[in-house]
Write an enzyme that holds these catalytic residues in place. Sequence first.
Site, PDB file in Angstrom:
ATOM      1  N   HIS A 148       0.842  -1.195   0.000  1.00 49.10           N
ATOM      2  CA  HIS A 148       0.000   0.000   0.000  1.00 49.10           C
ATOM      3  C   HIS A 148       0.878   1.246   0.000  1.00 49.10           C
ATOM      4  O   HIS A 148       1.781   1.370   0.821  1.00 49.10           O
ATOM      5  CB  HIS A 148      -0.921   0.009   1.218  1.00 49.10           C
ATOM      6  CG  HIS A 148      -2.109  -0.873   1.036  1.00 49.10           C
ATOM      7  ND1 HIS A 148      -3.308  -0.647   1.662  1.00 49.10           N
ATOM      8  CD2 HIS A 148      -2.288  -1.975   0.283  1.00 49.10           C
ATOM      9  CE1 HIS A 148      -4.181  -1.577   1.296  1.00 49.10           C
ATOM     10  NE2 HIS A 148      -3.577  -2.403   0.476  1.00 49.10           N
TER      11      HIS A 148
ATOM     12  N   TYR B 146      -9.323   5.668   7.508  1.00 45.76           N
ATOM     13  CA  TYR B 146      -9.502   5.979   8.940  1.00 45.76           C
ATOM     14  C   TYR B 146     -10.512   7.121   9.036  1.00 45.76           C
ATOM     15  O   TYR B 146     -10.316   8.168   8.409  1.00 45.76           O
ATOM     16  CB  TYR B 146      -8.183   6.440   9.562  1.00 45.76           C
ATOM     17  CG  TYR B 146      -7.121   5.362   9.702  1.00 45.76           C
ATOM     18  CD1 TYR B 146      -6.303   5.008   8.617  1.00 45.76           C
ATOM     19  CD2 TYR B 146      -6.913   4.717  10.907  1.00 45.76           C
ATOM     20  CE1 TYR B 146      -5.318   4.034   8.746  1.00 45.76           C
ATOM     21  CE2 TYR B 146      -5.922   3.740  11.054  1.00 45.76           C
ATOM     22  CZ  TYR B 146      -5.132   3.407   9.969  1.00 45.76           C
ATOM     23  OH  TYR B 146      -4.155   2.446  10.107  1.00 45.76           O
TER      24      TYR B 146
ATOM     25  N   PRO C 241      -4.288   0.366  18.726  1.00 40.73           N
ATOM     26  CA  PRO C 241      -4.072  -0.138  17.367  1.00 40.73           C
ATOM     27  C   PRO C 241      -4.124   0.925  16.273  1.00 40.73           C
ATOM     28  O   PRO C 241      -3.815   0.619  15.116  1.00 40.73           O
ATOM     29  CB  PRO C 241      -5.206  -1.150  17.184  1.00 40.73           C
ATOM     30  CG  PRO C 241      -6.259  -0.726  18.145  1.00 40.73           C
ATOM     31  CD  PRO C 241      -5.550  -0.107  19.294  1.00 40.73           C
TER      32      PRO C 241
ATOM     33  N   LYS D 165       0.908  -0.201  15.078  1.00 39.33           N
ATOM     34  CA  LYS D 165       2.329  -0.207  15.435  1.00 39.33           C
ATOM     35  C   LYS D 165       2.755  -1.410  16.284  1.00 39.33           C
ATOM     36  O   LYS D 165       3.954  -1.665  16.437  1.00 39.33           O
ATOM     37  CB  LYS D 165       2.677   1.071  16.221  1.00 39.33           C
ATOM     38  CG  LYS D 165       2.595   2.327  15.393  1.00 39.33           C
ATOM     39  CD  LYS D 165       3.792   2.457  14.494  1.00 39.33           C
ATOM     40  CE  LYS D 165       3.572   3.451  13.390  1.00 39.33           C
ATOM     41  NZ  LYS D 165       3.734   2.911  12.056  1.00 39.33           N
TER      42      LYS D 165
HETATM   43  C1  PHB Z   1      -6.060  -4.216  10.689  1.00 38.31           C
HETATM   44  O1  PHB Z   1      -6.113  -4.477   9.475  1.00 38.31           O
HETATM   45  O2  PHB Z   1      -6.394  -5.052  11.536  1.00 38.31           O
HETATM   46  C2  PHB Z   1      -5.603  -2.880  11.123  1.00 38.31           C
HETATM   47  C3  PHB Z   1      -5.126  -1.986  10.176  1.00 38.31           C
HETATM   48  C4  PHB Z   1      -4.713  -0.736  10.569  1.00 38.31           C
HETATM   49  C5  PHB Z   1      -4.752  -0.381  11.892  1.00 38.31           C
HETATM   50  C6  PHB Z   1      -5.208  -1.272  12.843  1.00 38.31           C
HETATM   51  C7  PHB Z   1      -5.631  -2.528  12.457  1.00 38.31           C
HETATM   52  O3  PHB Z   1      -4.367   0.864  12.256  1.00 38.31           O
END
Ligand code: PHB
Length: 395
Positions: free
Chosen positions: A72, A202, A294, A298
Amino acid sequence: MKTQIAIIGAGPSGLCLALLLSQKGIKSVVLERQTRDYVEARVRAGILEQGMIDLIRHAGVGGRMDKEGLLHEGFSLVFDHQIKRIDLAGLSGGKKVMVYGQTELTKDLYDKVLQDDNIQVIFEARDVLPTGFFDNKPTISFIANGEPQVLHCDYIAGCDGYHGASRAAVPKDRLREYERVYPFGWLGLLAETPPVHEELIYVNHPRGFALCSMRSHTRSRYYLQVPLTDQVEAWSDDAFWHELRLRLPEPYASTLVTGPSFEKSIAPLRSFVVEPLRFGSLFLVGDAGHIVPPTGAKGLNLAASDVHYLSTALIAWYEAGRQDLLDRYSETALRRIWAAVRFSWWFTSVMHKFSDDPIEQKIQVAELEYLMRSQAGQTTIAENYVGLDFAADFV
Ligand code: PHB
Ligand code: APR
């Protein structure tokens, strides 16, 4: 029993460390409380930074990751009806992240570790107790197959996660713990549906945070901020999809493909660091020494830098009798840990709903707008998201 390195915990940290040491002929015994199936089934995040990708390749387990992982080059931030893309590669000198589930990575690690003659894994090890690490007599007592056992070693690597036995074995007056618990959780859902977008999204929304992630082109991972008091059983799939749609902007809300979930769980969010990470012959690695919320994914990537530093230090000790890197492990690892703790805390703070006070979201939106208008602002997000470099002088 006797070995060179006793590793407590066969999660990604312990397995990676064992493989890197084995390449230099260093023997280890890995004590794992659970079964292999149990460890492999745990669903965790799935974003790998370049440092983790390099480590996995170096450990000789990168084959499937390189074939199936999705690179990505950016992700989107959504706030106040605006969709803004962070051009990770363009802003960070070409760096990317890889989408590859920790579940898959753990399978790859087990396949290799269990074939390795330098590594012995003992599953369902109970009552694991490290002792003697301050007196240069590191020893681990445990129970396997109902029989009490004693393992003598040169060093102990505590790779046993937040609830493990390693940190718990250190007297409270020999360490300092820093902790922040956030007043909400993440409800995660996995579904065999195509992701709503080819990159991660996000979302800062007045109803709470949402995240659109994925495991592959046909498997999606979505998250919703929920109150800590929510029970996962009370969230039907329909309720989840409905709430996610409410938080997504167009065109994503109307193009979201829904389907039955095959995993759903609520995880609390916490920032946690213990200092130091070394206690005589005992070293803490990964989640045993630190936890991040999360937001930004990280956790696993911080485990990677710990494993890199500790494997480098142990190899320097066995190959050249050098103590200096072992002495610098804690300080060096902690510097990168605190940087990631700060970024994860900041990203969490600016994206989540903490209270019903409307001033909170106004200020979050003002901050995000400012950062998005500024090349420097976007660059600081991108640099942290792709992962800060490992210390170059740790050789
Ligand atoms: C996930 O794909 O589980 C994931 C991706 C990005 C994040 C947290 C979890 O910031
Ligand atoms: N005895 C033996 N093993 C133990 C004990 C114990 N007392 N306590 C915990 N374990 C095992 C757990 O069962 C688990 O398999 O230690 C392992 C720790 O693995 P993780 O929790 O996955 O931690 P780690 O290997 O450091 O992985 C890095 O960063 O944020 C996260 O999601 C990310 O799990 C990933 C982690």
